[in-house]
Design an enzyme around this catalytic site. Structure first.
Site, mmCIF file in Angstrom:
data_model
loop_
_atom_site.group_PDB
_atom_site.id
_atom_site.type_symbol
_atom_site.label_atom_id
_atom_site.label_comp_id
_atom_site.label_asym_id
_atom_site.label_seq_id
_atom_site.Cartn_x
_atom_site.Cartn_y
_atom_site.Cartn_z
ATOM 1 N N ASP A 102 0.857 -1.199 -0.153
ATOM 2 C CA ASP A 102 -0.020 0.020 -0.058
ATOM 3 C C ASP A 102 0.788 1.168 -0.170
ATOM 4 O O ASP A 102 2.150 1.374 0.075
ATOM 5 C CB ASP A 102 -0.903 0.015 1.355
ATOM 6 C CG ASP A 102 -1.714 1.235 1.516
ATOM 7 O OD1 ASP A 102 -2.553 1.655 0.161
ATOM 8 O OD2 ASP A 102 -2.214 1.648 2.337
ATOM 9 N N SER A 103 0.172 2.165 -0.254
ATOM 10 C CA SER A 103 0.972 3.744 -0.171
ATOM 11 C C SER A 103 1.471 3.924 1.283
ATOM 12 O O SER A 103 2.387 4.671 1.506
ATOM 13 C CB SER A 103 0.383 4.722 -0.453
ATOM 14 O OG SER A 103 -0.969 4.779 0.128
ATOM 15 N N CYS A 153 -11.261 2.754 0.114
ATOM 16 C CA CYS A 153 -9.730 3.107 0.358
ATOM 17 C C CYS A 153 -9.382 2.271 1.416
ATOM 18 O O CYS A 153 -10.050 2.179 2.426
ATOM 19 C CB CYS A 153 -9.615 4.577 0.451
ATOM 20 S SG CYS A 153 -7.803 4.976 1.079
ATOM 21 N N THR A 154 -8.203 1.548 1.418
ATOM 22 C CA THR A 154 -7.989 0.800 2.682
ATOM 23 C C THR A 154 -7.563 1.294 3.980
ATOM 24 O O THR A 154 -7.592 0.698 4.894
ATOM 25 C CB THR A 154 -6.806 -0.186 2.353
ATOM 26 O OG1 THR A 154 -5.712 0.364 1.825
ATOM 27 C CG2 THR A 154 -7.396 -1.363 1.299
ATOM 28 N N CYS A 208 -4.686 -1.881 -1.970
ATOM 29 C CA CYS A 208 -4.784 -0.309 -1.937
ATOM 30 C C CYS A 208 -5.588 -0.171 -3.390
ATOM 31 O O CYS A 208 -5.291 -0.595 -4.355
ATOM 32 C CB CYS A 208 -3.305 0.095 -2.525
ATOM 33 S SG CYS A 208 -3.463 1.983 -3.103
ATOM 34 N N ASN A 209 -6.733 0.403 -3.115
ATOM 35 C CA ASN A 209 -7.898 0.556 -4.033
ATOM 36 C C ASN A 209 -7.240 1.438 -5.251
ATOM 37 O O ASN A 209 -7.642 1.409 -6.383
ATOM 38 C CB ASN A 209 -9.050 1.192 -3.500
ATOM 39 C CG ASN A 209 -9.665 0.071 -2.636
ATOM 40 O OD1 ASN A 209 -10.596 -0.589 -3.088
ATOM 41 N ND2 ASN A 209 -9.282 0.204 -1.412
ATOM 42 N N THR A 210 -6.674 2.426 -4.941
ATOM 43 C CA THR A 210 -6.013 3.413 -5.973
ATOM 44 C C THR A 210 -5.119 2.859 -6.800
ATOM 45 O O THR A 210 -5.271 2.844 -8.378
ATOM 46 C CB THR A 210 -5.282 4.585 -5.337
ATOM 47 O OG1 THR A 210 -6.199 5.261 -4.184
ATOM 48 C CG2 THR A 210 -5.154 5.723 -6.352
ATOM 49 N N TYR A 266 -1.286 8.238 -2.798
ATOM 50 C CA TYR A 266 -1.405 8.023 -4.222
ATOM 51 C C TYR A 266 -2.613 8.782 -4.610
ATOM 52 O O TYR A 266 -2.816 9.161 -5.869
ATOM 53 C CB TYR A 266 -1.800 6.347 -4.335
ATOM 54 C CG TYR A 266 -0.366 5.763 -4.229
ATOM 55 C CD1 TYR A 266 0.700 6.229 -4.172
ATOM 56 C CD2 TYR A 266 -0.549 4.284 -4.422
ATOM 57 C CE1 TYR A 266 2.043 5.297 -4.156
ATOM 58 C CE2 TYR A 266 0.496 3.526 -4.685
ATOM 59 C CZ TYR A 266 1.743 3.941 -4.442
ATOM 60 O OH TYR A 266 2.772 3.266 -4.275
ATOM 61 N N GLY A 267 -3.797 8.790 -3.874
ATOM 62 C CA GLY A 267 -4.878 9.508 -4.408
ATOM 63 C C GLY A 267 -5.131 10.594 -4.940
ATOM 64 O O GLY A 267 -5.928 11.079 -5.733
HETATM 65 N N1 DGL Z 1 -4.834 3.131 0.811
HETATM 66 C C1 DGL Z 1 -4.951 3.726 -0.498
HETATM 67 C C2 DGL Z 1 -6.230 3.018 -1.237
HETATM 68 O O1 DGL Z 1 -6.770 2.069 -0.934
HETATM 69 C C3 DGL Z 1 -4.481 4.972 -0.825
HETATM 70 C C4 DGL Z 1 -4.067 6.111 -0.013
HETATM 71 C C5 DGL Z 1 -3.461 7.098 -0.799
HETATM 72 O O2 DGL Z 1 -2.345 6.901 -0.713
HETATM 73 O O3 DGL Z 1 -4.078 8.277 -1.150
HETATM 74 O O4 DGL Z 1 -6.645 3.607 -2.070
#
Ligand code: DGL
Length: 267
Positions: free
Chosen positions: A14-15, A192-193, A78-80, A46-47
C-alpha cells in the site's frame, strides 16, 4: 503446481498503513503466514496523483519487492493502485496477485433503499474500473461517490497515536449525505484501505450508516489461492518495509507491533 517453500511470505503493498485493514483479516485466517508489508511512504498519498504516475510507480516497486522477498503471493492492498494498475502488475509479475477494489458488490447486496455510497480517493472514484463495478453489480441503483483524501491522513495520524480532528469525519460523511438522494443512502463502501481504520470515527459522525469493505473477501481469496500449501508451525516476526525514511516510522512502531510487524526495513 510448483512446490512452495513453507517460509515464502505473503507480500502486502500500500502507499501507507491502509493495507493493515486487509492484513488484519488475513492474519485471522492464516495466523502462521510469514508476512512482508511494504508501504510506499515516498509516494504517499497516491489518491492525488495522476494515472501515469501510479502506473509508472507501482509495477516497478512491486518488481523490486518480489525480487527481494520472493513471496508466494502479492496482495495490492490499495484501491487506488488496483483500479489503475492491477492488470499491469499482473502482467509484470510471475506470482499470483490479489487486488483490492471498492466493495460495490457487497454494498449493493445489502442496501435496502437502492442508494449506496462510495468513499475513496480522488483517483479511485474517477476510474472506469469503478464504472464497470457499478454496471456489473449495482445496475439500476444510485451510486454516490465522494473523494475523502483527508481520511487518509486521519488514519495515518490515528495509527501514530494522535487524535484526528473529528470534523474530518463529519465532512467526509456530509460529502455523501448532502448529495442529491443522500438522505436515502444506507450503505457506504469504504473504497480506500485506510478508511476501515477510522470506521469507528465515521460511524460516530453518521450513526445511521452501515459500512462495508473488501477485506473479508480478500482474506477468503488468499486462502483459496494458497490452499494445500505448507506454512511454518509457528507465527514469525512480520517485516515492514518502507520506501521512505526509517525515522518516519518510529511513532508507528506500537501499531505495527500490534499487527505482528516487528522488523522495520527500508527498500
Ligand atoms: N490506501 C490507498 C487506497 O486504498 C490509498 C491512499 C493514498 O495513498 O491516497 O486507495
Amino acid at each position: 503446481m510448483p512446490l512452495i517453500d513453507k517460509d515464502a511470505p505473503l507480500l502486502f503493498f500500500d502507499s501507507g498503513i491502509g493495507g493493515l485493514s486487509v492484513l488484519q483479516a488475513v492474519r485471522q485466517s492464516l495466523p502462521n503466514a510469514p508476512i512482508v508489508y511494504a508501504a510506499d511512504y515516498a509516494g504517499l498519498p497516491y489518491g492525488t496523483k495522476c494515472e501515469a504516475e501510479i502506473m509508472a510507480r507501482v509495477p516497478a516497486l512491486l518488481g523490486r519487492l518480489v525480487e527481494r522477498y520472493r513471496p508466494r503471493l502479492v496482495t495490492i492492498a490499495c484501491n487506488t493502485a488496483c483500479t489503475i494498475a492491477l492488470s499491469h502488475v499482473r502482467a509484470a509479475l510471475d506470482v499470483p496477485v490479489v487486488g483490492t477494489v471498492p466493495a460495490i458488490k457487497p454494498a449493493a447486496e445489502s442496501t435496502r433503499t437502492g442508494v449506496i455510497g462510495l468513499l475513496g480517493t480522488a483517483a479511485t472514484i474517477r476510474q472506469t474500473y469503478v464504472d464497470r463495478l457499478q454496471t456489473a453489480h449495482a445496475a439500476g441503483m444510485t451510486l454516490l461517490r465522494h473523494a475523502a483524501p483527508e481520511l487518509v491522513h486521519a488514519a495515518e495520524e490515528k495509527l501514530r497515536g494522535e487524535t484526528p480532528d473529528p470534523s474530518i469525519f463529519m465532512r467526509a460523511m456530509q460529502g455523501l449525505t448532502l448529495l442529491p438522494d443522500g438522505d436515502r443512502l444506507d450503505v457506504t463502501a469504504l473504497g480506500c484501505t485506510h478508511f476501515p481504520l477510522v470506521q469507528d470515527e465515521l460511524s460516530r459522525a453518521c450513526p445511521r450508516m452501515r459500512f462495508v469493505d473488501g477485506s473479508a473477501g480478500i482474506a477468503r481469496r488468499i486462502c483459496h489461492l494458497t490452499e494445500g500449501q505448507d506454512w511454518p508451525a509457528q507465527p514469525s516476526n512480520g517485516i515492514f518495509v518502507t520506501t521512505g525514511p526509517l525515522s518516519d516510522i518510529e511513532n508507528l512502531r506500537p501499531a505495527l507491533n500490534s499487527y505482528g510487524l516487528t522488523e522495520i526495513k527500508s527498500l
